[in-house]
Design a protein around this motif. Structure first.
Motif, mmCIF file in Angstrom:
data_model
loop_
_atom_site.group_PDB
_atom_site.id
_atom_site.type_symbol
_atom_site.label_atom_id
_atom_site.label_comp_id
_atom_site.label_asym_id
_atom_site.label_seq_id
_atom_site.Cartn_x
_atom_site.Cartn_y
_atom_site.Cartn_z
ATOM 1 N N GLU A 34 -54.804 47.698 -20.511
ATOM 2 C CA GLU A 34 -55.405 46.384 -20.207
ATOM 3 C C GLU A 34 -55.639 46.240 -18.711
ATOM 4 O O GLU A 34 -56.697 45.800 -18.256
ATOM 5 C CB GLU A 34 -54.481 45.255 -20.686
ATOM 6 C CG GLU A 34 -54.521 45.014 -22.168
ATOM 7 C CD GLU A 34 -53.463 43.999 -22.603
ATOM 8 O OE1 GLU A 34 -52.846 43.350 -21.722
ATOM 9 O OE2 GLU A 34 -53.250 43.870 -23.814
ATOM 10 N N MET A 35 -54.654 46.647 -17.923
ATOM 11 C CA MET A 35 -54.791 46.508 -16.465
ATOM 12 C C MET A 35 -55.894 47.419 -15.945
ATOM 13 O O MET A 35 -56.661 47.041 -15.060
ATOM 14 C CB MET A 35 -53.463 46.851 -15.795
ATOM 15 C CG MET A 35 -52.406 45.777 -15.921
ATOM 16 S SD MET A 35 -51.065 46.089 -14.796
ATOM 17 C CE MET A 35 -49.685 45.979 -15.870
ATOM 18 N N PHE A 82 -39.077 39.587 -23.926
ATOM 19 C CA PHE A 82 -40.275 40.230 -23.397
ATOM 20 C C PHE A 82 -40.267 41.710 -23.691
ATOM 21 O O PHE A 82 -41.279 42.305 -24.113
ATOM 22 C CB PHE A 82 -40.350 39.974 -21.883
ATOM 23 C CG PHE A 82 -41.556 40.572 -21.222
ATOM 24 C CD1 PHE A 82 -41.475 41.781 -20.549
ATOM 25 C CD2 PHE A 82 -42.780 39.925 -21.281
ATOM 26 C CE1 PHE A 82 -42.591 42.329 -19.931
ATOM 27 C CE2 PHE A 82 -43.888 40.471 -20.673
ATOM 28 C CZ PHE A 82 -43.802 41.680 -20.001
ATOM 29 N N TYR A 83 -39.109 42.361 -23.498
ATOM 30 C CA TYR A 83 -39.089 43.811 -23.605
ATOM 31 C C TYR A 83 -38.800 44.330 -25.000
ATOM 32 O O TYR A 83 -38.861 45.534 -25.239
ATOM 33 C CB TYR A 83 -38.071 44.389 -22.608
ATOM 34 C CG TYR A 83 -38.596 44.399 -21.186
ATOM 35 C CD1 TYR A 83 -38.050 43.583 -20.206
ATOM 36 C CD2 TYR A 83 -39.679 45.205 -20.837
ATOM 37 C CE1 TYR A 83 -38.554 43.580 -18.925
ATOM 38 C CE2 TYR A 83 -40.182 45.209 -19.551
ATOM 39 C CZ TYR A 83 -39.616 44.390 -18.600
ATOM 40 O OH TYR A 83 -40.103 44.384 -17.342
ATOM 41 N N ILE A 96 -58.078 46.838 -11.661
ATOM 42 C CA ILE A 96 -57.260 46.610 -10.469
ATOM 43 C C ILE A 96 -56.775 47.904 -9.836
ATOM 44 O O ILE A 96 -56.317 47.905 -8.706
ATOM 45 C CB ILE A 96 -56.056 45.715 -10.779
ATOM 46 C CG1 ILE A 96 -55.186 46.323 -11.892
ATOM 47 C CG2 ILE A 96 -56.509 44.342 -11.193
ATOM 48 C CD1 ILE A 96 -53.778 45.832 -11.854
ATOM 49 N N ALA A 104 -59.213 45.994 -16.562
ATOM 50 C CA ALA A 104 -59.500 44.849 -15.671
ATOM 51 C C ALA A 104 -59.934 45.299 -14.284
ATOM 52 O O ALA A 104 -60.484 44.515 -13.512
ATOM 53 C CB ALA A 104 -58.264 43.952 -15.546
ATOM 54 N N ALA A 113 -35.132 35.492 -21.989
ATOM 55 C CA ALA A 113 -36.563 35.698 -21.746
ATOM 56 C C ALA A 113 -36.865 37.166 -21.527
ATOM 57 O O ALA A 113 -37.849 37.704 -22.072
ATOM 58 C CB ALA A 113 -36.998 34.879 -20.532
ATOM 59 N N TYR A 114 -36.008 37.842 -20.738
ATOM 60 C CA TYR A 114 -36.242 39.261 -20.501
ATOM 61 C C TYR A 114 -36.067 40.070 -21.781
ATOM 62 O O TYR A 114 -36.837 40.988 -22.068
ATOM 63 C CB TYR A 114 -35.305 39.765 -19.397
ATOM 64 C CG TYR A 114 -35.882 39.564 -18.021
ATOM 65 C CD1 TYR A 114 -35.835 38.319 -17.399
ATOM 66 C CD2 TYR A 114 -36.504 40.606 -17.346
ATOM 67 C CE1 TYR A 114 -36.390 38.138 -16.156
ATOM 68 C CE2 TYR A 114 -37.052 40.425 -16.097
ATOM 69 C CZ TYR A 114 -36.993 39.192 -15.510
ATOM 70 O OH TYR A 114 -37.544 38.992 -14.283
ATOM 71 N N PRO A 120 -30.856 31.530 -20.355
ATOM 72 C CA PRO A 120 -32.283 31.544 -20.695
ATOM 73 C C PRO A 120 -33.029 32.710 -20.065
ATOM 74 O O PRO A 120 -33.935 33.280 -20.674
ATOM 75 C CB PRO A 120 -32.790 30.212 -20.156
ATOM 76 C CG PRO A 120 -31.609 29.342 -20.122
ATOM 77 C CD PRO A 120 -30.448 30.216 -19.835
ATOM 78 N N ARG A 121 -32.627 33.064 -18.829
ATOM 79 C CA ARG A 121 -33.337 34.160 -18.184
ATOM 80 C C ARG A 121 -33.077 35.469 -18.911
ATOM 81 O O ARG A 121 -34.009 36.270 -19.145
ATOM 82 C CB ARG A 121 -32.886 34.267 -16.727
ATOM 83 C CG ARG A 121 -33.624 35.316 -15.944
ATOM 84 C CD ARG A 121 -33.376 35.162 -14.471
ATOM 85 N NE ARG A 121 -34.004 33.957 -13.964
ATOM 86 C CZ ARG A 121 -33.704 33.404 -12.792
ATOM 87 N NH1 ARG A 121 -32.773 33.919 -12.037
ATOM 88 N NH2 ARG A 121 -34.322 32.312 -12.406
ATOM 89 N N VAL A 134 -42.635 37.895 -17.124
ATOM 90 C CA VAL A 134 -41.517 37.481 -17.973
ATOM 91 C C VAL A 134 -41.314 35.975 -17.910
ATOM 92 O O VAL A 134 -41.307 35.285 -18.909
ATOM 93 C CB VAL A 134 -40.225 38.214 -17.560
ATOM 94 C CG1 VAL A 134 -39.100 37.842 -18.487
ATOM 95 C CG2 VAL A 134 -40.447 39.703 -17.554
ATOM 96 N N GLN A 135 -41.131 35.457 -16.687
ATOM 97 C CA GLN A 135 -40.881 34.019 -16.542
ATOM 98 C C GLN A 135 -41.833 33.331 -15.580
ATOM 99 O O GLN A 135 -41.810 32.131 -15.466
ATOM 100 C CB GLN A 135 -39.453 33.778 -16.022
ATOM 101 C CG GLN A 135 -38.408 33.828 -17.096
ATOM 102 C CD GLN A 135 -37.039 33.450 -16.561
ATOM 103 O OE1 GLN A 135 -36.626 33.920 -15.505
ATOM 104 N NE2 GLN A 135 -36.356 32.600 -17.280
ATOM 105 N N PRO A 165 0.830 -1.207 0.000
ATOM 106 C CA PRO A 165 0.000 0.000 0.000
ATOM 107 C C PRO A 165 0.856 1.245 0.000
ATOM 108 O O PRO A 165 2.058 1.187 0.265
ATOM 109 C CB PRO A 165 -0.785 -0.136 1.308
ATOM 110 C CG PRO A 165 0.096 -0.927 2.186
ATOM 111 C CD PRO A 165 0.853 -1.865 1.306
ATOM 112 N N ASP A 219 -50.202 47.879 -22.109
ATOM 113 C CA ASP A 219 -50.269 47.039 -20.911
ATOM 114 C C ASP A 219 -51.075 47.733 -19.821
ATOM 115 O O ASP A 219 -51.933 47.141 -19.166
ATOM 116 C CB ASP A 219 -48.836 46.773 -20.434
ATOM 117 C CG ASP A 219 -48.684 45.403 -19.816
ATOM 118 O OD1 ASP A 219 -47.867 45.235 -18.897
ATOM 119 O OD2 ASP A 219 -49.414 44.486 -20.257
#
Lengths: 75, 185
Positions: free
Chosen positions: A64-65, A52-53, A70, A68, A48-49, A44-45, B169-170, A9, A61
């Motif tokens: 729409e809100m 979206f933008y 709110i 609705a 995605a952002y 990916p994040r 967004v997510q 060993p 937007d």
């Protein structure tokens, strides 16, 4: 029972062996986890952002809100 | 393997002994029985076996006292022979000396057992019993649900979050299709 002996060993340098194995392993695991996170979560994040933008119309937007119901200050 | 004579003298008997001790072997020689009398020690008069001073574990492998303290005549003769050159000892004698000194080999000490099955079984059993207790508690102890946890309230709450475009967004509102008024696939 005089057949071949057992393999000898490792007799010294055990800490050095242990450290080398674990330091290399730690670096590899850390880099691997970081790479996985970057390409599995962070990129990916960001995409995605960006998606979206890119064509985001904030007034549409808002309308729409408002429709609705709110908001308290804009009916 | 290039080994000097000295290394061979040290390692090969150890190898052959280790191999024979890997499975529990009780010595073949009639005069070197490993019937061991590890009775009470001199300073622990009146102590019952197995409460001896011999303590060995994988993490504490070299006990201070040998396992067998009361030696028969042949065993005492063997201990005398041990004081000479070890190359004079036969294989059976070496095994007998080991058995005098130690209760179990490492292989025997570290053998597997089925204890884990008992442990896992008992864990599951008591988890199941706890589930019964919790069920009883739910039926007989818990008060009425608050209004905010009723299905109708929760539906109105969800609709309000979607109207506000919460996490568009997510998160939640990104999973809702506002044109088709349904969850995205």
């Amino acid at each position: 029972m005089a057949s071949s002996a057992l393999t000898k060993p490792q007799m010294w340098g055990l800490l050095a062996t242990h450290l080398r194995f674990h330091i290399i392993g730690a670096f590899t695991v850390a880099l691997g986890v970081a790479a996985l996170y970057k390409f599995g979560v962070a990129e990916p994040r960001k995409k995605a952002y960006a998606d979206f933008y890119r064509n985001y119309d904030s007034m549409k937007d808002f309308e729409e809100m408002r429709r609705a119901g709110i908001f308290q200050s804009a009916k | 393997m290039a080994m000097s004579d000295l290394e061979r003298a040290v390692w090969s008997p150890l190898g052959s002994c280790a191999r024979s001790l890997a499975a529990p072997v009780y010595s073949q020689a009639q005069d070197l029985q490993t019937m061991c009398h590890h009775g009470p020690r001199a300073r622990g008069q009146g102590k019952m076996t197995p409460y001896t001073d011999y303590f060995a574990q994988r993490s504490y492998p070299m006990p201070e006292e040998p396992f067998c303290t009361e030696l028969s005549a042949e065993q005492r003769a063997l201990k005398e022979k041990e004081k000479g050159s070890w190359t004079q000892l036969s294989h059976a004698e070496k095994v007998a000396l080991y058995r005098l000194q130690y209760h179990e080999t490492f292989a025997e000490m570290n053998r597997r057992s089925s204890e884990w099955k008992t442990v896992v079984g008992c864990v599951f059993f008591f988890i199941g019993f706890t589930a019964l207790l919790l069920w009883w508690q739910r039926v007989y102890v818990f008060p009425e649900k608050p209004v905010t946890l009723t299905d109708e309230w929760k539906a109105r709450q969800l609709q309000r979050i979607l109207d506000m475009k919460g996490n568009p967004v997510q998160g939640l509102a990104s999973r809702w299709d506002y044109e088709k008024k349904e969850w995205r696939k």
